[in-house]
Write a protein that holds these residues in place. Structure first.
Motif, PDB file in Angstrom:
ATOM      1  N   GLY A 140      10.342 -12.702   3.939  1.00 34.67           N
ATOM      2  CA  GLY A 140      10.190 -11.666   2.933  1.00 34.67           C
ATOM      3  C   GLY A 140       9.037 -10.706   3.109  1.00 34.67           C
ATOM      4  O   GLY A 140       8.905  -9.765   2.334  1.00 34.67           O
ATOM      5  N   ALA A 141       8.172 -10.917   4.097  1.00 37.77           N
ATOM      6  CA  ALA A 141       7.039 -10.015   4.298  1.00 37.77           C
ATOM      7  C   ALA A 141       7.540  -8.649   4.750  1.00 37.77           C
ATOM      8  O   ALA A 141       8.467  -8.548   5.559  1.00 37.77           O
ATOM      9  N   ARG A 142       6.938  -7.592   4.219  1.00 38.38           N
ATOM     10  CA  ARG A 142       7.283  -6.228   4.615  1.00 38.38           C
ATOM     11  C   ARG A 142       6.005  -5.416   4.708  1.00 38.38           C
ATOM     12  O   ARG A 142       5.008  -5.705   4.063  1.00 38.38           O
ATOM     13  N   ALA A 143       6.076  -4.343   5.500  1.00 40.52           N
ATOM     14  CA  ALA A 143       4.909  -3.488   5.710  1.00 40.52           C
ATOM     15  C   ALA A 143       4.465  -2.857   4.394  1.00 40.52           C
ATOM     16  O   ALA A 143       5.290  -2.464   3.573  1.00 40.52           O
ATOM     17  N   VAL A 144       3.169  -2.768   4.223  1.00 40.29           N
ATOM     18  CA  VAL A 144       2.601  -2.090   3.056  1.00 40.29           C
ATOM     19  C   VAL A 144       2.498  -0.615   3.370  1.00 40.29           C
ATOM     20  O   VAL A 144       1.952  -0.216   4.401  1.00 40.29           O
ATOM     21  N   PRO A 145       3.047   0.264   2.518  1.00 39.96           N
ATOM     22  CA  PRO A 145       2.980   1.718   2.793  1.00 39.96           C
ATOM     23  C   PRO A 145       1.522   2.170   2.936  1.00 39.96           C
ATOM     24  O   PRO A 145       0.643   1.703   2.221  1.00 39.96           O
ATOM     25  N   LEU A 146       1.312   3.088   3.858  1.00 38.45           N
ATOM     26  CA  LEU A 146      -0.027   3.642   4.047  1.00 38.45           C
ATOM     27  C   LEU A 146      -0.395   4.538   2.866  1.00 38.45           C
ATOM     28  O   LEU A 146       0.455   5.213   2.288  1.00 38.45           O
ATOM     29  N   LYS A 147      -1.667   4.522   2.523  1.00 42.33           N
ATOM     30  CA  LYS A 147      -2.161   5.343   1.428  1.00 42.33           C
ATOM     31  C   LYS A 147      -3.047   6.451   1.963  1.00 42.33           C
ATOM     32  O   LYS A 147      -3.752   6.268   2.957  1.00 42.33           O
ATOM     33  N   ASP A 148      -3.025   7.594   1.290  1.00 42.23           N
ATOM     34  CA  ASP A 148      -3.902   8.706   1.665  1.00 42.23           C
ATOM     35  C   ASP A 148      -5.344   8.362   1.340  1.00 42.23           C
ATOM     36  O   ASP A 148      -5.615   7.680   0.369  1.00 42.23           O
TER      37      ASP A 148
END
Length: 331
Positions: A323-331
């Protein structure tokens, strides 16, 4: 001696012994501290553990250059370079999802080579019977044979996904402790199902040209294909069967992995191998081993670095399946 403090509390260090939680990553200097695989906790308590990493410092089955007994030590040391957080290109930390410990090494009497196979099988059975899965750091490639014996006691015959320059099915008169013959034994003893097994990266001529039913993927086919295509071959061949991943570091070209006993030019790059493994998310792997790293022949730890990163690719694959998924990048 008191622990040095900063404005945010104690400075991190020696997480191999001092960490309290099995999950998560705590940063510490790469050049200091107790070494375990990826700074995971050293523990033989497998309560709540998903995967146990163990070393197998054995090189008494080698045919040429020795030194793989130092492989587990070298891989652990190199792993510290990347033990700090999310792993590229998965862009997540698998240890946020998986509880992983370093179980230490399999110990045996070097003067009783004939007792080693049973000792390793027993060591593996101790881990598997707890419910934890294994990642084994070799050691020469013979170690996969006792490991397969231990795993098939629980899972039955397995599909083998085998990355290597060699097929390791050379003929012999039986009973040898030899890193070039053991998969012939494994087929004849029903440990692996060759018709659902794949050997990838091959580039040597064999004295006994038998396929044993394996799907053979030579290095030139890998070079002429995409990672997606090769992963598709593997996935189609293995299907829904439980599988065991074994990676001989000499599958990689000597330019990427000089620290091994039987280097063969023309091999895969790290990128090729890792890109294939990343696409095997449909497979039901029960264990992995990474073998044949020989630090005495390494340069700047590049072979050990490649080995530790390939293990991390596998851990990310297992975390993704959970279930692990990439964390969206933040500005």
């Amino acid at each position: 001696m008191s622990l040095e403090m900063n404005s945010k509390g104690p400075l991190p260090g020696d997480n191999a012994f001092r960490r309290e939680q099995l999950k998560g990553t705590q940063w510490e200097p790469t050049y200091a501290g107790a070494l375990s695989f990826m700074r995971r906790k050293y523990s033989r308590d497998l309560s709540g553990v998903d995967i146990a990493v163990t070393g197998i410092p054995f090189d008494q089955a080698v045919s040429h250059r020795s030194g793989t007994r130092l492989g587990p030590e070298g891989i652990r040391k190199a792993s510290a370079e990347n033990a700090w957080g999310p792993f590229w290109p998965w862009n997540f930390d698998p240890f946020d999802t998986l509880a992983v410990v370093d179980y230490g090494d399999c110990f045996f009497d070097w003067g009783r080579k004939e007792d080693f196979p049973q000792r390793l099988e027993d060591h593996a059975t101790e881990i598997i019977s707890s419910g934890a899965e294994m990642i084994s750091l070799g050691g020469d490639h013979y170690v996969t044979y006792p490991l397969l014996k231990a795993h098939t006691k629980k899972h039955g015959p397995l599909s083998l996904v085998h990355f290597d320059a060699h097929r390791d099915v050379e003929p012999d008169d039986g009973g040898r402790i030899d890193h070039g013959t053991m998969f012939g034994y494994a087929v004849r003893e029903g440990l692996i199902d060759p018709k659902t097994s794949v050997q990838v990266g091959l580039r040597t001529v064999f004295t006994g040209e038998r396929t044993y039913g394996f799907r053979l993927v030579y290095a030139d086919e890998v070079h002429e294909s995409s990672a997606k295509d090769i992963a598709g071959i593997i996935t189609e061949t293995v299907g829904a069967n439980k599988a065991y991943l074994t990676f001989d570091i000499d599958c990689l070209d000597p330019s990427a992995a000089p620290g091994t006993g039987t280097p063969i030019p023309g091999g895969l790059t790290y990128h090729q191998a890792a890109s294939i493994i990343r696409r095997l998310t449909a497979l039901d792997f029960v264990a992995m081993d990474l073998v044949e790293v020989s630090p005495p022949y390494d340069h700047a730890d590049i072979t050990s670095l490649a080995a530790s990163s390939l293990v991390m690719e596998y851990l990310c694959l297992k975390a993704w399946q959970k279930g692990a998924r990439a964390v969206p990048l933040k500005d």
